[in-house]
Design a protein around this motif. Sequence first.
Motif, PDB file in Angstrom:
ATOM      1  N   ALA A   1     -46.069  17.406 -31.060  1.00 39.91           N
ATOM      2  CA  ALA A   1     -46.765  17.571 -29.788  1.00 39.91           C
ATOM      3  C   ALA A   1     -45.852  17.006 -28.703  1.00 39.91           C
ATOM      4  CB  ALA A   1     -48.113  16.855 -29.791  1.00 39.91           C
ATOM      5  N   VAL A   2     -46.167  17.346 -27.439  1.00 43.82           N
ATOM      6  CA  VAL A   2     -45.335  16.898 -26.322  1.00 43.82           C
ATOM      7  C   VAL A   2     -46.237  16.405 -25.206  1.00 43.82           C
ATOM      8  CG1 VAL A   2     -43.499  17.512 -24.693  1.00 43.82           C
ATOM      9  CG2 VAL A   2     -43.647  18.691 -26.905  1.00 43.82           C
ATOM     10  N   LEU A   3     -45.990  15.191 -24.738  1.00 47.82           N
ATOM     11  CA  LEU A   3     -46.684  14.653 -23.573  1.00 47.82           C
ATOM     12  C   LEU A   3     -45.660  14.539 -22.446  1.00 47.82           C
ATOM     13  CD1 LEU A   3     -49.317  13.386 -22.386  1.00 47.82           C
ATOM     14  CD2 LEU A   3     -48.343  11.155 -23.016  1.00 47.82           C
ATOM     15  N   ILE A   4     -45.757  15.444 -21.463  1.00 46.61           N
ATOM     16  CA  ILE A   4     -44.826  15.416 -20.333  1.00 46.61           C
ATOM     17  C   ILE A   4     -45.444  14.601 -19.212  1.00 46.61           C
ATOM     18  CG2 ILE A   4     -43.561  16.771 -18.634  1.00 46.61           C
ATOM     19  CD1 ILE A   4     -43.274  18.966 -20.615  1.00 46.61           C
ATOM     20  N   LYS A   5     -44.711  13.584 -18.788  1.00 45.15           N
ATOM     21  CA  LYS A   5     -45.209  12.660 -17.773  1.00 45.15           C
ATOM     22  C   LYS A   5     -44.870  13.192 -16.380  1.00 45.15           C
ATOM     23  CE  LYS A   5     -42.673   9.732 -19.960  1.00 45.15           C
ATOM     24  NZ  LYS A   5     -41.932   8.580 -20.512  1.00 45.15           N
ATOM     25  N   GLY A   6     -45.869  13.228 -15.514  1.00 45.34           N
ATOM     26  CA  GLY A   6     -45.689  13.831 -14.207  1.00 45.34           C
ATOM     27  C   GLY A   6     -45.370  12.874 -13.085  1.00 45.34           C
ATOM     28  N   GLY A   7     -44.920  11.683 -13.407  1.00 41.10           N
ATOM     29  CA  GLY A   7     -44.681  10.680 -12.373  1.00 41.10           C
ATOM     30  C   GLY A   7     -43.630  11.058 -11.351  1.00 41.10           C
ATOM     31  N   HIS A   8     -42.696  11.955 -11.714  1.00 35.40           N
ATOM     32  CA  HIS A   8     -41.645  12.341 -10.779  1.00 35.40           C
ATOM     33  C   HIS A   8     -42.103  13.392  -9.770  1.00 35.40           C
ATOM     34  CE1 HIS A   8     -39.069  10.288 -13.686  1.00 35.40           C
ATOM     35  NE2 HIS A   8     -38.095  10.327 -12.791  1.00 35.40           N
ATOM     36  N   LEU A   9     -43.274  13.983  -9.974  1.00 35.53           N
ATOM     37  CA  LEU A   9     -43.773  14.970  -9.026  1.00 35.53           C
ATOM     38  C   LEU A   9     -44.430  14.270  -7.834  1.00 35.53           C
ATOM     39  CD1 LEU A   9     -45.323  17.621 -11.453  1.00 35.53           C
ATOM     40  CD2 LEU A   9     -43.031  17.588 -10.449  1.00 35.53           C
ATOM     41  N   LYS A  10     -44.634  15.004  -6.763  1.00 32.82           N
ATOM     42  CA  LYS A  10     -45.242  14.455  -5.551  1.00 32.82           C
ATOM     43  C   LYS A  10     -46.753  14.675  -5.585  1.00 32.82           C
ATOM     44  CE  LYS A  10     -41.125  13.546  -4.000  1.00 32.82           C
ATOM     45  NZ  LYS A  10     -40.640  12.151  -3.960  1.00 32.82           N
ATOM     46  N   GLY A  11     -47.436  14.002  -4.667  1.00 32.67           N
ATOM     47  CA  GLY A  11     -48.876  14.206  -4.532  1.00 32.67           C
ATOM     48  C   GLY A  11     -49.669  12.933  -4.741  1.00 32.67           C
ATOM     49  N   ASP A  12     -50.931  13.002  -4.367  1.00 32.80           N
ATOM     50  CA  ASP A  12     -51.812  11.837  -4.473  1.00 32.80           C
ATOM     51  C   ASP A  12     -52.339  11.618  -5.885  1.00 32.80           C
ATOM     52  OD1 ASP A  12     -51.539  11.413  -1.746  1.00 32.80           O
ATOM     53  OD2 ASP A  12     -53.272  12.666  -1.256  1.00 32.80           O
ATOM     54  N   VAL A  13     -52.192  12.635  -6.738  1.00 36.25           N
ATOM     55  CA  VAL A  13     -52.672  12.563  -8.114  1.00 36.25           C
ATOM     56  C   VAL A  13     -51.489  12.664  -9.065  1.00 36.25           C
ATOM     57  CG1 VAL A  13     -54.089  13.684  -9.878  1.00 36.25           C
ATOM     58  CG2 VAL A  13     -54.918  13.541  -7.521  1.00 36.25           C
ATOM     59  N   SER A  14     -51.457  11.808 -10.065  1.00 35.23           N
ATOM     60  CA  SER A  14     -50.435  11.859 -11.103  1.00 35.23           C
ATOM     61  C   SER A  14     -51.034  12.501 -12.352  1.00 35.23           C
ATOM     62  CB  SER A  14     -49.940  10.444 -11.435  1.00 35.23           C
ATOM     63  OG  SER A  14     -49.022  10.461 -12.501  1.00 35.23           O
ATOM     64  N   THR A  15     -50.380  13.548 -12.836  1.00 35.27           N
ATOM     65  CA  THR A  15     -50.897  14.290 -13.986  1.00 35.27           C
ATOM     66  C   THR A  15     -49.877  14.336 -15.103  1.00 35.27           C
ATOM     67  OG1 THR A  15     -52.282  15.688 -12.579  1.00 35.27           O
ATOM     68  CG2 THR A  15     -51.795  16.513 -14.783  1.00 35.27           C
ATOM     69  N   ASP A  16     -50.299  13.950 -16.294  1.00 26.98           N
ATOM     70  CA  ASP A  16     -49.507  14.128 -17.513  1.00 26.98           C
ATOM     71  C   ASP A  16     -50.109  15.293 -18.290  1.00 26.98           C
ATOM     72  OD1 ASP A  16     -48.214  11.847 -16.685  1.00 26.98           O
ATOM     73  OD2 ASP A  16     -49.138  10.532 -18.167  1.00 26.98           O
TER      74      ASP A  16
END
Length: 269
Positions: A174-189
């Motif tokens: 399985a793969v959990l891609i961390k979205g911390g490098h994206l912009k925005g008020d919400v962080s999504t993995d």
Amino acid sequence: MNNYDEIPAACSIAGSDSGGGAGIQADLKTFLSLGVWGCTVVTAVTAQNSREVTGVWSMPAEAVGMQIRAVRDDFPVRAYKTGMLPDSGIIEAVSDNVSGGVPLIIDPVMVSTGGSRLIGEDAVMALIEVLIPKSALVTPNIPEAAVLSGIDEISGINDMVHAGELILDLGAGAVLIKGGHLKGDVSTDILVERERVTEFSAPRLPGDFHGTGCCLSSAIAAYMARGMELSAACRSARDFVNCAISEPFRSVSGRTVINPKLHTNTDKC
């Protein structure tokens, strides 16, 4: 009753962070906070603080293999996690010596938060060809997912899902891609499994925190060592990390460092 019947063990195979904010040190703090006995295999010694890495010394592959066997032979390890694996020889030693049937969580550490390259190209290829096919989970951030998947740019949720599917094709469980490098008020993995895709979202906390990736992957390993299934472990680990960055340690330079030791009850965050 044996003590290990009550306290599960997990093993971190990673580099040492002299500043204590990432690597082996962060993993041990996380294991302790979550009620797991932490075993360690040191793959490299780094001279680093919250701002930068000033030196890296890799362990011999033989030493890495011997450490894993020493741990494996005396501790009932229920989950492994890997962090910094600086060269192909070390990656092969890990692959040859971790116990079969035990979940392996791979945090594919390639570049430090300060921008220092931590592994060579041969190590990237060995990671893809040798270790990822043995993984229960791979936890790349956006730049790491781009390298592993071959996608030039990951700029949103759809790209993250596509990258995860390509990494699954490499043999990852399985793969959990961390979205911390994206912009925005919400962080999504994004958790990409063969049968489903799951989004984990939370308000983005202000600041740039050292050690979040290490803490997340070690928390997943800890929850899985305690018997939690993968998706629930990922969700609980995200909650744990959010708690750990809510009251960070601040270095003299003013940099914020994740602090997993403070938070053992995520319901109070």
